[in-house]
Design a protein around this motif. Structure first.
Motif, short mmCIF file in Angstrom:
data_model
loop_
_atom_site.label_atom_id
_atom_site.label_comp_id
_atom_site.label_asym_id
_atom_site.label_seq_id
_atom_site.Cartn_x
_atom_site.Cartn_y
_atom_site.Cartn_z
N TYR A 21 27.13 -2.35 -1.75
CA TYR A 21 27.11 -1.59 -1.76
C TYR A 21 25.68 -0.54 -0.68
CZ TYR A 21 31.61 -0.74 -4.53
OH TYR A 21 32.43 -1.68 -5.25
N ARG A 60 28.08 -5.30 6.10
CA ARG A 60 28.69 -5.17 5.37
C ARG A 60 30.05 -5.66 5.53
NH1 ARG A 60 29.78 0.03 2.83
NH2 ARG A 60 27.61 0.46 2.55
N ARG A 61 30.16 -5.52 6.92
CA ARG A 61 31.43 -6.22 6.95
C ARG A 61 31.33 -7.49 6.98
NH1 ARG A 61 30.58 -2.93 12.57
NH2 ARG A 61 29.82 -0.87 11.25
N GLU A 94 26.35 -0.74 6.22
CA GLU A 94 27.65 -1.03 6.56
C GLU A 94 28.00 -2.47 8.70
OE1 GLU A 94 31.63 1.36 8.21
OE2 GLU A 94 29.73 2.52 7.78
N HIS A 95 27.15 -1.76 9.11
CA HIS A 95 27.50 -3.34 9.98
C HIS A 95 26.72 -4.34 9.12
CE1 HIS A 95 22.96 -2.88 10.49
NE2 HIS A 95 23.37 -3.42 10.57
#
Length: 191
Positions: A69, A76-77, A73-74
């Protein structure tokens, strides 16, 4: 009244057990070159007890390690897509993988006869992050036992180098290089 006390005690104990069971994981937390060796990588407790540890790769190199978490985000994808560029795990400090291409045959002939008779039939698996500047695969003969694995510490590498019945090889040179056989004492591989 006694029954209420017993029920309340059971409820409190159940809550305490669930709190203990939901303790957040501790993961290695680093970016880029700082992730190459777990001996110097800091750890961090995840903020969410349901979070897991990840190692994110860019081609063959580790880009980032941490709680999923908290990874951008890029990156984590890659984990959400279940690609080879992300390794997910659910125990403390389990995100200890090194380079994606660093794979060795890892076996012991006392537990798997193919380790000595047919090592090329075994699948090479990723090694943990090294604590030494370089990482190697090894083959070691000890009497009638053959062991193959990762050599990621200076102590292990020096011990193997000093032993005429142990051979080191670079995993990047030959895929699963320690699947090859060698003549003990000669330091010469036979492919």
């Amino acid at each position: 009244m006694h029954l209420k006390f017993v029920l309340l005690s059971v409820l409190v104990l159940g809550l305490l057990d669930s709190i203990t069971a939901n303790t957040p994981r501790t993961c290695y937390s680093c970016k880029g070159i700082n992730c190459m060796r777990t001996s110097v990588a800091p750890t961090k407790q995840c903020s969410d007890p349901l979070d897991f540890c990840v190692t994110v790769f860019e081609k063959f190199n580790v880009v980032q390690k941490g709680c999923s978490y908290e990874v951008p985000e890029h990156l984590r994808r890659r984990c959400d897509a279940n690609t080879a560029e992300c390794h997910k795990c659910n125990t403390d400090r389990c995100n200890n993988l090194g380079q994606a291409e660093f794979k060795c045959i890892q076996c012991d002939s006392s537990q798997d006869s193919k380790c000595s008779s047919a090592p090329t039939d075994l699948v090479a698996t990723r090694c943990g992050s090294p604590t030494a500047p370089n990482s190697y695969c090894y083959v070691q003969y000890d009497g009638n036992t053959v062991k193959r694995g990762c050599s990621t510490t200076v102590a292990d590498q020096q011990s193997c180098y000093a032993n005429a019945n142990c051979m080191l090889c670079l995993a990047g040179d030959i895929n699963a290089c320690n699947a090859a056989d060698f003549t003990p004492g000669s330091r010469a591989f036979r492919l």
